[in-house]
Scaffold this motif. Structure first.
Motif, mmCIF file in Angstrom:
data_model
loop_
_atom_site.group_PDB
_atom_site.id
_atom_site.type_symbol
_atom_site.label_atom_id
_atom_site.label_comp_id
_atom_site.label_asym_id
_atom_site.label_seq_id
_atom_site.Cartn_x
_atom_site.Cartn_y
_atom_site.Cartn_z
ATOM 1 N N HIS A 133 1.615 -7.547 2.571
ATOM 2 C CA HIS A 133 1.855 -6.302 1.845
ATOM 3 C C HIS A 133 1.105 -6.299 0.512
ATOM 4 C CE1 HIS A 133 5.827 -5.561 4.212
ATOM 5 N NE2 HIS A 133 4.764 -5.111 4.844
ATOM 6 N N ALA A 134 1.091 -7.441 -0.144
ATOM 7 C CA ALA A 134 0.375 -7.532 -1.421
ATOM 8 C C ALA A 134 -1.120 -7.309 -1.211
ATOM 9 C CB ALA A 134 0.625 -8.889 -2.062
ATOM 10 N N LEU A 135 -1.654 -7.839 -0.115
ATOM 11 C CA LEU A 135 -3.066 -7.617 0.197
ATOM 12 C C LEU A 135 -3.349 -6.131 0.368
ATOM 13 C CD1 LEU A 135 -5.915 -8.509 1.096
ATOM 14 C CD2 LEU A 135 -4.991 -8.765 3.406
ATOM 15 N N ALA A 136 -2.491 -5.439 1.123
ATOM 16 C CA ALA A 136 -2.681 -4.007 1.331
ATOM 17 C C ALA A 136 -2.649 -3.253 0.007
ATOM 18 C CB ALA A 136 -1.621 -3.471 2.277
ATOM 19 N N CYS A 137 -1.692 -3.612 -0.834
ATOM 20 C CA CYS A 137 -1.591 -2.946 -2.140
ATOM 21 C C CYS A 137 -2.832 -3.210 -2.990
ATOM 22 C CB CYS A 137 -0.348 -3.422 -2.874
ATOM 23 S SG CYS A 137 1.196 -2.749 -2.210
ATOM 24 N N SER A 138 -3.353 -4.441 -2.925
ATOM 25 C CA SER A 138 -4.526 -4.774 -3.738
ATOM 26 C C SER A 138 -5.743 -3.968 -3.322
ATOM 27 C CB SER A 138 -4.830 -6.273 -3.635
ATOM 28 O OG SER A 138 -5.360 -6.604 -2.351
ATOM 29 N N LEU A 139 -5.780 -3.560 -2.073
ATOM 30 C CA LEU A 139 -6.902 -2.777 -1.595
ATOM 31 C C LEU A 139 -6.731 -1.284 -1.843
ATOM 32 C CD1 LEU A 139 -7.420 -4.604 1.830
ATOM 33 C CD2 LEU A 139 -9.018 -4.622 -0.093
ATOM 34 N N PHE A 140 -5.518 -0.774 -1.617
ATOM 35 C CA PHE A 140 -5.321 0.673 -1.625
ATOM 36 C C PHE A 140 -4.795 1.230 -2.946
ATOM 37 C CE2 PHE A 140 -5.553 -0.255 2.881
ATOM 38 C CZ PHE A 140 -6.364 0.765 3.336
ATOM 39 N N SER A 141 -4.053 0.446 -3.688
ATOM 40 C CA SER A 141 -3.523 0.959 -4.964
ATOM 41 C C SER A 141 -4.631 1.355 -5.936
ATOM 42 C CB SER A 141 -2.583 -0.062 -5.593
ATOM 43 O OG SER A 141 -1.455 -0.278 -4.779
ATOM 44 N N PRO A 142 -5.714 0.570 -6.055
ATOM 45 C CA PRO A 142 -6.793 1.002 -6.960
ATOM 46 C C PRO A 142 -7.410 2.338 -6.562
ATOM 47 C CG PRO A 142 -7.018 -1.336 -6.436
ATOM 48 C CD PRO A 142 -5.958 -0.801 -5.535
ATOM 49 N N LEU A 143 -7.386 2.652 -5.287
ATOM 50 C CA LEU A 143 -7.922 3.945 -4.851
ATOM 51 C C LEU A 143 -7.113 5.094 -5.428
ATOM 52 C CD1 LEU A 143 -8.651 3.246 -1.063
ATOM 53 C CD2 LEU A 143 -10.340 3.561 -2.878
ATOM 54 N N ILE A 144 -5.791 4.919 -5.485
ATOM 55 C CA ILE A 144 -4.934 5.974 -6.028
ATOM 56 C C ILE A 144 -5.213 6.150 -7.511
ATOM 57 C CG2 ILE A 144 -2.552 6.751 -6.318
ATOM 58 C CD1 ILE A 144 -1.841 4.939 -3.937
ATOM 59 N N LYS A 145 -5.401 5.036 -8.205
ATOM 60 C CA LYS A 145 -5.707 5.124 -9.642
ATOM 61 C C LYS A 145 -7.034 5.825 -9.874
ATOM 62 C CE LYS A 145 -3.069 1.144 -11.368
ATOM 63 N NZ LYS A 145 -2.248 0.928 -10.188
ATOM 64 N N ARG B 186 -7.162 9.979 -0.325
ATOM 65 C CA ARG B 186 -6.002 9.890 -1.217
ATOM 66 C C ARG B 186 -4.725 9.726 -0.398
ATOM 67 N NH1 ARG B 186 -6.646 14.381 -3.339
ATOM 68 N NH2 ARG B 186 -7.646 13.736 -5.305
ATOM 69 N N ALA B 187 -4.587 10.538 0.636
ATOM 70 C CA ALA B 187 -3.386 10.470 1.463
ATOM 71 C C ALA B 187 -3.251 9.117 2.150
ATOM 72 C CB ALA B 187 -3.418 11.595 2.505
ATOM 73 N N LEU B 188 -4.357 8.575 2.645
ATOM 74 C CA LEU B 188 -4.330 7.266 3.295
ATOM 75 C C LEU B 188 -3.885 6.189 2.313
ATOM 76 C CD1 LEU B 188 -5.061 5.426 5.733
ATOM 77 C CD2 LEU B 188 -7.383 5.290 4.773
ATOM 78 N N ALA B 189 -4.430 6.230 1.113
ATOM 79 C CA ALA B 189 -4.083 5.220 0.110
ATOM 80 C C ALA B 189 -2.608 5.304 -0.272
ATOM 81 C CB ALA B 189 -4.969 5.396 -1.120
ATOM 82 N N ILE B 190 -2.083 6.514 -0.418
ATOM 83 C CA ILE B 190 -0.666 6.683 -0.767
ATOM 84 C C ILE B 190 0.222 6.160 0.357
ATOM 85 C CG2 ILE B 190 1.143 8.409 -1.141
ATOM 86 C CD1 ILE B 190 -0.991 10.095 -2.615
ATOM 87 N N ARG B 191 -0.131 6.478 1.594
ATOM 88 C CA ARG B 191 0.690 5.995 2.718
ATOM 89 C C ARG B 191 0.706 4.476 2.760
ATOM 90 N NH1 ARG B 191 0.161 3.950 7.731
ATOM 91 N NH2 ARG B 191 -2.106 4.170 7.823
ATOM 92 N N TYR B 192 -0.472 3.895 2.639
ATOM 93 C CA TYR B 192 -0.549 2.447 2.784
ATOM 94 C C TYR B 192 0.151 1.731 1.636
ATOM 95 C CZ TYR B 192 -2.564 -0.628 6.232
ATOM 96 O OH TYR B 192 -2.716 -1.454 7.296
ATOM 97 N N ALA B 193 -0.171 2.126 0.418
ATOM 98 C CA ALA B 193 0.443 1.459 -0.735
ATOM 99 C C ALA B 193 1.936 1.748 -0.807
ATOM 100 C CB ALA B 193 -0.245 1.912 -2.024
ATOM 101 N N GLY B 194 2.307 2.974 -0.451
ATOM 102 C CA GLY B 194 3.719 3.349 -0.520
ATOM 103 C C GLY B 194 4.577 2.631 0.489
#
Length: 886
Positions: free
Chosen positions: A645-657, A676-684
């Motif tokens: 999960h941390a790996l996924a967040c490290s990849l997708f959370s910066p996209l949201i920012k 944007r929608a993909l990044a929110i789904r994955y990080a969320g």
């Protein structure tokens, strides 16, 4: 040379050919209140051989009488011969009409049959669909779905694609109802008792599965083609239930443009006098290409410009284009038997994409094709239990199992590879020859290869035969010569399990290598690998990088030496490779890790090269590969799950920012919105606290009335993230959104699928109950459960529900058992563990699964391959995380 193989020999179960149809006159009188209909069919037939019995198809019809008239009867001294016996054979869905005397050969006759039927709720044959009117009343319409073998449920007929005929349809209906069929109306007359008869003009010669008729309260919008390419304007109408027609405006506009485009591209005018499209509430298929009367699910046809997501809108454009392609490829020229289904579906997949790219170049649809079609096909075709594109089909019950990613996506990918190899202009020239030569008739794959060879001067049969007649595809392994100016390429069968035996590895494909280097990036080589191994000139030492399969056109995987992988990673970081190539490289890297050709840690390290990636479609491929990793690692301990999960967040959370939660402008690129929608789904859903907090805030405002806080694309992602991290309150709000029929259908279905993200087992149990109620249409059951298997803790619960509901599901989908296959894939294929595979296999061995066994075999093979991957690389991934700092 490429391996040569003979045409497969099929023992098809077909009707006798001693009598064949020429023309049908069909009269049907549906009663939308009683949900029944009466009918009669007069079939002009040719008696090819003397016989005292006529055999044709009939399924679940009550036949009251049959008689024969015309020249054959006259030669026997009678105006009309009543049938001596009428025997229904339920097992093979036929009716045997016997006569007291043998009918003379080489004569014509008219076979008249009277019958009754039920407007069933099975979404096949002549069936009923319900909708709610403006006053909240439930209304019925009668509609049809005949492909592949359900015209026989509507009227007795020769229900095989080779048995083409012409048709005259007459519908006796209430005066206030609209009646539609393939052709335009010839005559409407009142017949008393508040009824009218609507008679339609004669169809061109066509197969039974393309016939259609619809009755109901309908409204329509209309547009007309310019006539520039057809020689005449074609009226195009889009029909819906009352109150919804304006939502068809987008699809109607697409249809007009694409109809003209295809008439130009194919060099043959659209042959019917009109083109109707209609949205059906209950519809098991996504859409159906009935000639001149295309039927669709609402979600595949209707668009609300203000509230429909960009993803759903693009899908509407594609489905419309796909079905219109069939008007030529499938309807005008029809495959001779279902083993050639790919001629219909593979080509429509490719040319439908070509049309969308023509009308909407901003969609970058060919790049999306790599993820949505090519990789989908490669994933399925890496299994032993896959099947060839041209697959032998013996009986009707086998047909539905091949409407899958091989016939559609691998078929379309094979066409894409071939068109790239010979050039688009020559390819389309060959298509025009093929259509002109075989119009109003049936054709085979060899007929297509002949036309394309004639147009291009290339032996297309030699190049393509193995791609369509054999299972699987190769992995091309690259080694570098010490001299630095050559590489050796070797092809072997690729299997996701990595367990390739000598027997598996006998095929030698014709593999277009398409090699480029940093110095020749826009000029791929024309080399074709036809042997097991070959040496090719490549300037390895003087180039920063080299790559095979330029733009990911070929149907194969590539394994590079470590030095080449490192150079490609640098090129990706420097932005030197095309989007298509970046997708192909990461897809291959992930696939080779799962099959054991490389390590998973190598794949995870390679992901770092994509840290600055900006393109949605590349991130879509990455997300799918991470989904597969998450699924295979579902037996990992809690700490390991947290690291993933941390790996996924490290990849997708910066996209949201980087992108923010809101569009920078009103005309934002739809692919940016989807990223944007993909990044929110994955990080969320992976638990990023900031993302979850913002999702909850916007979720609250949305249900408080401020709809602007969620875009048409982020709604699904926010719903999913909030339901996963929330409880009953969030679940009930999303459920209420789904139940509100004033919301757009694509967003309602997004809400339905978001319910499966619930973490609380009690809510999942409630979802199972809800999914089987009248609130979820039979066609949408999979939407209710599609997300449940993404949460490993609920997979056993989902599997148990399937077992508990098996008999009920079989009864519900008995006429469309391919849907049972869809449910199998959703309910079991994400499991990991050999013991679980054995348990599932034993369960299905005790049940009749003959009509969806192929999906069971594929799911079991996937479970075992995922298990092998996890067991092989578990410690490797643990070590990678230990050194990565995540």
């Amino acid at each position: 040379m490429c391996t040569t193989i003979k045409n497969p020999v099929e023992e098809r179960e077909l009707l006798p050919t001693n009598v064949t149809p020429v023309h049908y006159d069909i009269l049907l009188a549906p009663d939308l209140d009683a949900l029944t209909y009466t009918g009669s069919v007069k079939i002009r037939v040719r008696i090819n051989e003397s016989t005292d019995k006529i055999v044709l198809h009939s399924n679940e019809l009550e036949i009251s009488s049959a008689s024969l008239s015309g020249p054959a009867a006259a030669q026997l001294g009678s105006d009309s011969l009543a049938a001596a016996s009428i025997t229904l054979e339920k097992s093979d869905e036929t009716v045997h009409v016997a006569f007291a005397q043998a009918l003379p050969a080489a004569t014509d006759a008219e076979l008249t049959i009277s019958f009754k039927g039920i407007l069933n709720d099975l979404m096949v044959g002549f069936y009923r669909s319900t909708y709610t009117d403006a006053e909240g009343n439930t209304k019925n319409m009668a509609t049809t779905q005949f492909e592949p073998t359900d015209a026989r449920r509507a009227f007795p007929c020769w229900d095989e694609p080779m048995q083409k005929a012409t048709f005259n349809v007459t519908l006796r209906v209430k005066e206030d109802l609209t009646a539609l069929s393939n052709m335009d109306v010839r005559e409407t007359k009142q017949v008393g008792n508040g009824l009218k008869e609507v008679a339609f003009n004669t169809t061109p010669i066509m197969s039974t599965y393309l016939l259609a008729f619809i009755v109901g309260e309908l409204e329509y919008i209309e547009a007309t083609t310019s006539g520039k390419h057809n020689g005449r304007p074609i009226p195009c109408r889009l029909y819906t239930a009352p109150g919804k027609s304006e939502k068809g405006r987008f699809a109607l506009n697409v249809a007009v443009q694409v109809l003209e485009y295809f008439a130009d591209v194919f060099g043959i005018a659209y042959p019917l006098p009109k083109m109707d499209q209609i949205a059906i509430n209950d519809f098991e298929a996504g859409a159906m290409e009935n000639w001149g009367l295309i039927t669709y699910r609402e979600v595949a046809l209707l668009v609300d410009e203000a509230t429909t997501s960009s993803r759903a809108k693009q899908q509407v454009a594609y489905v419309v284009s796909h079905e219109l392609a069939h008007q030529w490829f499938g309807n005008l020229v029809t495959m001779e038997w279902w083993s050639e289904l790919w001629l219909n579906e593979g080509f429509a997949t490719w040319v439908g994409t070509l049309a969308v790219d023509h009308v909407f170049p901003e969609y970058h649809i060919w790049t999306q094709f790599l993820v949505d079609d090519l990789q989908r096909a490669l994933n399925l075709d890496s299994l032993h239990s896959s099947h060839p594109i041209q697959v032998p089909v013996k009986r009707s019950s086998d047909i539905s199992q091949i409407f899958d990613a091989i016939s559609y996506s691998k078929g379309g990918s094979a066409i894409r590879m071939l068109s790239s190899y010979i050039g688009l202009d020559l390819f389309l020239k060959g298509i025009r020859i093929y259509l002109q030569r075989h119009k109003y008739a049936n054709a085979s794959t060899s007929d297509l290869w002949t036309a394309l060879s004639e147009a291009s001067g290339v032996d297309v049969t030699e190049f393509m035969a193995l791609w369509t007649r054999t299972i699987g595809y190769p992995i091309v392994t690259v080694t570098e010569a010490e001299s630095g100016d050559k590489i050796t390429v070797r092809q072997n069968r690729y299997l996701s399990s990595g367990e390739v035996t000598e027997a598996d590895d006998k095929t030698l494909w014709c593999v277009p290598l398409g090699i480029v280097t940093s110095e020749t990036a826009d000029s791929p080589s024309a080399d074709v690998l036809t042997q097991r191994e070959a040496t090719v000139d490549v300037a390895v030492s003087s180039s920063k990088w080299y790559k095979l399969n330029k733009d990911t056109v070929g149907i194969y995987r590539v394994k590079y030496p470590a030095s080449a992988v490192a150079n490609l990673a640098k090129a990706i970081e420097a932005g030197e490779l095309s989007t298509n190539d970046r997708i192909g490289i990461i897809a291959d890297a992930a696939a080779l890790a799962s099959s054991g050709h490389s390590s998973t840690s190598d794949f995870l390290t390679f992901l770092r090269a994509y840290s600055n990636e900006t393109e949605f479609i590349v991130w879509q491929e990455i997300s799918m590969r991470l989904d597969a990793l998450h699924s295979a690692w579902s037996l990992e301990d809690a700490a390991g799950q947290a690291q993933l999960h941390a790996l996924a967040c490290s990849l997708f959370s910066p996209l949201i920012k980087r992108l923010g939660w809101d569009a920078a402008s009103a005309d934002e690129d739809s692919l940016v919105s989807r990223l944007r929608a993909l990044a929110i789904r994955y990080a969320g859903t992976c638990g990023d606290k900031e993302v979850v907090a913002e999702a909850n805030r916007r979720f609250g405002e949305f249900f408080a009335g401020n709809k602007s806080v969620l875009t048409t694309d982020t709604l699904r992602s926010v719903f999913s993230a909030v339901v996963r991290q929330g409880g009953r309150d969030e679940f009930e709000k999303v459920k209420s959104y789904y139940l509100d029929e004033t919301n757009p259908i694509d967003q309602r279905l997004s809400a339905l699928s978001a319910l499966g993200f619930a973490a609380d087992p009690a809510l999942i149990d409630e979802l199972f109950e809800f999914a089987m109620t009248e609130h979820v249409r039979n066609q949408d059951l999979h939407q209710a459960i599609v997300s449940i298997n993404l949460y490993p803790a609920h997979r056993q619960r989902l599997w148990q529900w399937y077992q508990d509901s098996f008999d009920q599901l079989v009864a519900r989908y008995r006429a469309s058992m391919n849907y049972m296959g869809i449910l199998v894939r959703l309910c079991v294929s994400e499991f990991v563990g050999s013991d679980k595979a054995d348990e599932i296999e034993q369960y299905f061995a005790a049940h009749d699964t003959s009509k969806f066994q192929r999906v069971i075999d594929q799911s079991l093979e996937k479970i075992r391959a995922s298990t092998a991957w996890f067991e092989k690389d578990r410690e490797d991934v643990r070590a990678w995380f230990a050194s990565s700092g995540l």
